[in-house]
Motif scaffolding. Structure first.
Motif, mmCIF file in Angstrom:
data_model
loop_
_atom_site.group_PDB
_atom_site.id
_atom_site.type_symbol
_atom_site.label_atom_id
_atom_site.label_comp_id
_atom_site.label_asym_id
_atom_site.label_seq_id
_atom_site.Cartn_x
_atom_site.Cartn_y
_atom_site.Cartn_z
ATOM 1 N N SER A 144 36.095 -17.042 23.233
ATOM 2 C CA SER A 144 35.288 -16.177 24.097
ATOM 3 C C SER A 144 34.655 -15.020 23.336
ATOM 4 O O SER A 144 35.074 -14.682 22.220
ATOM 5 N N ASP A 145 33.668 -14.397 23.981
ATOM 6 C CA ASP A 145 33.075 -13.216 23.354
ATOM 7 C C ASP A 145 34.044 -12.032 23.388
ATOM 8 O O ASP A 145 33.948 -11.126 22.554
ATOM 9 N N THR A 146 35.001 -12.046 24.313
ATOM 10 C CA THR A 146 36.014 -10.978 24.329
ATOM 11 C C THR A 146 36.882 -11.085 23.073
ATOM 12 O O THR A 146 37.252 -10.074 22.462
ATOM 13 N N HIS A 147 37.178 -12.311 22.671
ATOM 14 C CA HIS A 147 37.954 -12.508 21.442
ATOM 15 C C HIS A 147 37.178 -11.982 20.240
ATOM 16 O O HIS A 147 37.730 -11.302 19.373
ATOM 17 N N THR A 148 35.894 -12.287 20.195
ATOM 18 C CA THR A 148 35.074 -11.799 19.081
ATOM 19 C C THR A 148 35.153 -10.273 19.007
ATOM 20 O O THR A 148 35.331 -9.685 17.939
ATOM 21 N N LYS A 149 35.069 -9.652 20.174
ATOM 22 C CA LYS A 149 35.115 -8.187 20.250
ATOM 23 C C LYS A 149 36.499 -7.682 19.805
ATOM 24 O O LYS A 149 36.602 -6.700 19.054
ATOM 25 N N LEU A 150 37.552 -8.347 20.278
ATOM 26 C CA LEU A 150 38.921 -7.952 19.916
ATOM 27 C C LEU A 150 39.078 -7.939 18.399
ATOM 28 O O LEU A 150 39.526 -6.945 17.806
ATOM 29 N N ILE A 151 38.698 -9.032 17.766
ATOM 30 C CA ILE A 151 38.884 -9.155 16.312
ATOM 31 C C ILE A 151 38.015 -8.129 15.584
ATOM 32 O O ILE A 151 38.451 -7.488 14.626
ATOM 33 N N GLU A 152 36.814 -7.933 16.075
ATOM 34 C CA GLU A 152 35.894 -6.950 15.459
ATOM 35 C C GLU A 152 36.525 -5.543 15.495
ATOM 36 O O GLU A 152 36.579 -4.854 14.469
ATOM 37 N N GLN A 191 41.587 0.647 33.585
ATOM 38 C CA GLN A 191 40.253 1.070 33.157
ATOM 39 C C GLN A 191 40.057 2.580 33.270
ATOM 40 O O GLN A 191 39.177 3.148 32.630
ATOM 41 N N THR A 192 40.882 3.233 34.068
ATOM 42 C CA THR A 192 40.707 4.686 34.255
ATOM 43 C C THR A 192 41.445 5.498 33.180
ATOM 44 O O THR A 192 41.330 6.715 33.136
ATOM 45 N N LEU A 193 42.214 4.822 32.318
ATOM 46 C CA LEU A 193 42.948 5.563 31.279
ATOM 47 C C LEU A 193 41.969 6.066 30.221
ATOM 48 O O LEU A 193 40.963 5.404 29.929
ATOM 49 N N ASN A 194 42.276 7.214 29.630
ATOM 50 C CA ASN A 194 41.436 7.698 28.530
ATOM 51 C C ASN A 194 42.297 7.908 27.278
ATOM 52 O O ASN A 194 43.521 7.746 27.308
ATOM 53 N N ALA A 195 41.641 8.284 26.190
ATOM 54 C CA ALA A 195 42.345 8.397 24.906
ATOM 55 C C ALA A 195 43.448 9.450 24.972
ATOM 56 O O ALA A 195 44.538 9.252 24.395
ATOM 57 N N ALA A 196 43.188 10.543 25.701
ATOM 58 C CA ALA A 196 44.211 11.600 25.789
ATOM 59 C C ALA A 196 45.450 11.076 26.522
ATOM 60 O O ALA A 196 46.593 11.380 26.124
ATOM 61 N N ASP A 197 45.224 10.277 27.585
ATOM 62 C CA ASP A 197 46.369 9.690 28.302
ATOM 63 C C ASP A 197 47.219 8.867 27.329
ATOM 64 O O ASP A 197 48.446 8.982 27.290
ATOM 65 N N LEU A 198 46.544 8.047 26.549
ATOM 66 C CA LEU A 198 47.278 7.142 25.661
ATOM 67 C C LEU A 198 47.964 7.927 24.543
ATOM 68 O O LEU A 198 49.119 7.640 24.195
ATOM 69 N N ASP A 199 47.300 8.919 24.005
ATOM 70 C CA ASP A 199 47.930 9.753 22.976
ATOM 71 C C ASP A 199 49.205 10.394 23.508
ATOM 72 O O ASP A 199 50.185 10.557 22.782
ATOM 73 N N PHE A 213 40.338 -4.445 29.806
ATOM 74 C CA PHE A 213 40.837 -4.807 28.469
ATOM 75 C C PHE A 213 39.857 -4.315 27.393
ATOM 76 O O PHE A 213 40.257 -3.718 26.388
ATOM 77 N N LEU A 214 38.566 -4.533 27.654
ATOM 78 C CA LEU A 214 37.556 -4.071 26.696
ATOM 79 C C LEU A 214 37.623 -2.550 26.547
ATOM 80 O O LEU A 214 37.503 -2.006 25.450
ATOM 81 N N SER A 260 33.428 -11.564 28.678
ATOM 82 C CA SER A 260 33.298 -10.104 28.804
ATOM 83 C C SER A 260 32.376 -9.693 29.946
ATOM 84 O O SER A 260 32.391 -8.539 30.371
ATOM 85 N N GLY A 261 31.565 -10.636 30.453
ATOM 86 C CA GLY A 261 30.673 -10.329 31.576
ATOM 87 C C GLY A 261 31.413 -10.337 32.909
ATOM 88 O O GLY A 261 30.863 -9.941 33.940
ATOM 89 N N ASP A 262 32.632 -10.793 32.925
ATOM 90 C CA ASP A 262 33.441 -10.849 34.149
ATOM 91 C C ASP A 262 34.112 -9.490 34.337
ATOM 92 O O ASP A 262 34.737 -8.962 33.401
ATOM 93 N N ALA A 263 34.003 -8.948 35.534
ATOM 94 C CA ALA A 263 34.542 -7.598 35.785
ATOM 95 C C ALA A 263 36.035 -7.516 35.466
ATOM 96 O O ALA A 263 36.542 -6.449 35.109
ATOM 97 N N ARG A 264 36.735 -8.663 35.552
ATOM 98 C CA ARG A 264 38.180 -8.630 35.290
ATOM 99 C C ARG A 264 38.500 -8.449 33.805
ATOM 100 O O ARG A 264 39.656 -8.242 33.430
ATOM 101 N N ALA A 265 37.452 -8.518 32.947
ATOM 102 C CA ALA A 265 37.676 -8.290 31.509
ATOM 103 C C ALA A 265 37.443 -6.821 31.133
ATOM 104 O O ALA A 265 37.794 -6.396 30.026
#
Ligand code: SAM
Length: 408
Positions: A158-166, A89-97, A130-131, A122-127
């Motif tokens: 799950s709503d996480t799946h909906t978000k993933l596909i979106e 969760q602490t990674l940012n776009a520059a790290d990934l680039d 990934f989000l 998605s309401g679970d902190a463990r998600a």
């Protein structure tokens, strides 16, 4: 008692490959091109990396990420590289680039989506991590061109799946989704899992007619009517029977010597005596084998709820991370008396039940023979790490399908 590492798990896999219409040269077509640069998120003990190797893909894992230091010890022990240890969760776009990776592989925590859990999605902190990674995709200057997600069955609702596909749609990805189990690949192991395969346009799938679909059979991977290509869920149509016919027996995945060569009568005569010995010795350090036998008190209490299999069986149940801590619903237990004697046995404890060893669970996950745990990792930790991992026998063919005919 001697230990025997059985190689037939791999042979079964090889047979599967030979039976597919996909020639190995197709997967290696890009060999002279640059390897895919891959990021392995939630790397655990490296199931994704083993799947890249098994699939003979021209790919290099440029970084792996996991917060669990014991998992990272195991990963480092086997691959000679210690994953980045921290919260994704602490990674940012520059790290990934900075990694300039064309492919992202992800097996995020499944607890938010399991039937046993609260299904907070998605309401679970463990998600959250990934989000966060998904939300970073449009913020990177070089977004991935290939993305792969593995999770439990239930994730797809799950709503996480909906978000993933979106997010994937918004960022020009095409997707094909699968729910597949090792049973569909000749391995006597039921572990159905959800997989999302995504490619960013202009990349495309070999079988675009399956775009946007959730498939329960591996046919598109094989382009075939292969007899192994059967939906595990098709039990009512005899599909399950067909699967079991092509599966190897569990004994081919066992490392401990079996009792099948013993004289059957003496085997029956000995079972009660042996059970008592086991009860006394369970957990003691006297014999390394004792730790794998199920105490008779547990058999008495939970016997009816246990999933008991025999070396001859062609199916066992999914091993979860709680295997060995709890006996109910965490994975199969092995009866060490031959299947032929089982009808003559009246007491559950006489079946001489034992846990599958970590090596045997790894075999059923199609991990390679050279996979090892460092000595300091306890038995419970080994089971927990394996329970969290994945079937290389399923993910490798999915990777071949995903990466084939795509230049990096
Ligand atoms: C389902 S397991 C994936 C296992 C892996 N595919 C394998 O083959 O072993 C999820 C992994 O994600 C790690 N994890 C969970 N949340 C994390 C986070 N926020 N940051 C980094 N790693 C995390 C856990 O330690 C665990 O190893």
């Amino acid at each position: 008692m001697p230990f025997r590492v059985n190689k037939l798990g791999n042979d079964a896999f090889q047979a599967y490959w030979k039976s597919t219409k996909m020639k190995s040269s197709e997967g290696l077509k890009n060999e002279e091109e640059k390897p895919w640069r891959v990021l392995e998120f939630y790397s655990g003990i490296g199931g994704m990396r083993y799947s890249l190797i098994k699939g003979a893909l021209n790919a290099t894992v440029v970084e792996a990420f996991d917060i669990n230091d014991v998992a990272n010890d195991v990963y480092e022990h086997n691959f000679g590289h210690r994953p980045y240890q921290g919260n994704i969760q602490t990674l940012n776009a520059a790290d990934l680039d900075g990694y300039d990776a064309g492919a992202w592989l992800m097996s995020p925590p499944c607890q938010p989506y399991t039937r046993q859990g609260l299904q907070k999605g998605s309401g679970d902190a463990r998600a959250f991590s990934f989000l966060k990674i998904l939300e970073l995709i449009p913020q990177t200057s070089r977004p991935p061109r290939i993305l792969f997600v593995e999770n439990v069955v239930g994730f797809e609702k799950s709503d996480t799946h909906t978000k993933l596909i979106e997010i994937l749609r918004e960022n020009q990805f095409v997707t094909q989704e699968f729910i597949l189990s090792p049973l569909q690949f000749g391995v006597p192991y039921s572990r159905p899992r959800y997989f999302c395969l995504a490619k960013r346009k202009p990349l495309s799938f070999q079988n675009p007619q399956f775009n946007d679909e959730l498939l329960w059979a591996p046919s598109p991977l094989l382009g075939s009517d292969d007899c192994m290509v059967t939906n595990e869920g098709e039990q009512s149509h005899g599909g399950c029977d067909k699967l079991l016919q092509v599966c190897q027996p569990i004994e081919n995945y066992l490392e401990l010597e079996k009792f099948r060569d013993e004289d059957l009568d003496s085997c029956i005569a000995n079972v009660s005596e042996t059970s008592e010995e086991i009860e006394e010795g369970n957990g003691s350090v006297n014999s390394p084998l004792n730790q794998f036998f199920v105490p008779s008190s547990l058999v008495e209490r939970w016997g009816s709820a246990m999933d008991i299999v025999f070396p001859e069986s062609k199916r066992c149940c999914c091993f979860t991370k709680s295997y060995y801590r709890y006996v109910k619903g965490t994975g199969s237990l092995l009866a060490t008396v031959p299947g032929k004697v089982k009808d003559k046995i009246s007491k559950g404890e006489d079946l001489r039940l034992r846990y599958f060893t970590p090596r045997e669970v790894a075999n059923l996950h199609s991990f390679p023979d050279d996979f090892q745990f460092p000595h300091h990792v306890s038995l419970r930790q080994r089971y927990a790490l394996l329970g969290n991992s994945l079937s290389v026998g399923v993910v490798a063919p999915l990777f071949r399908y995903l990466f084939t005919n795509q230049s990096c």
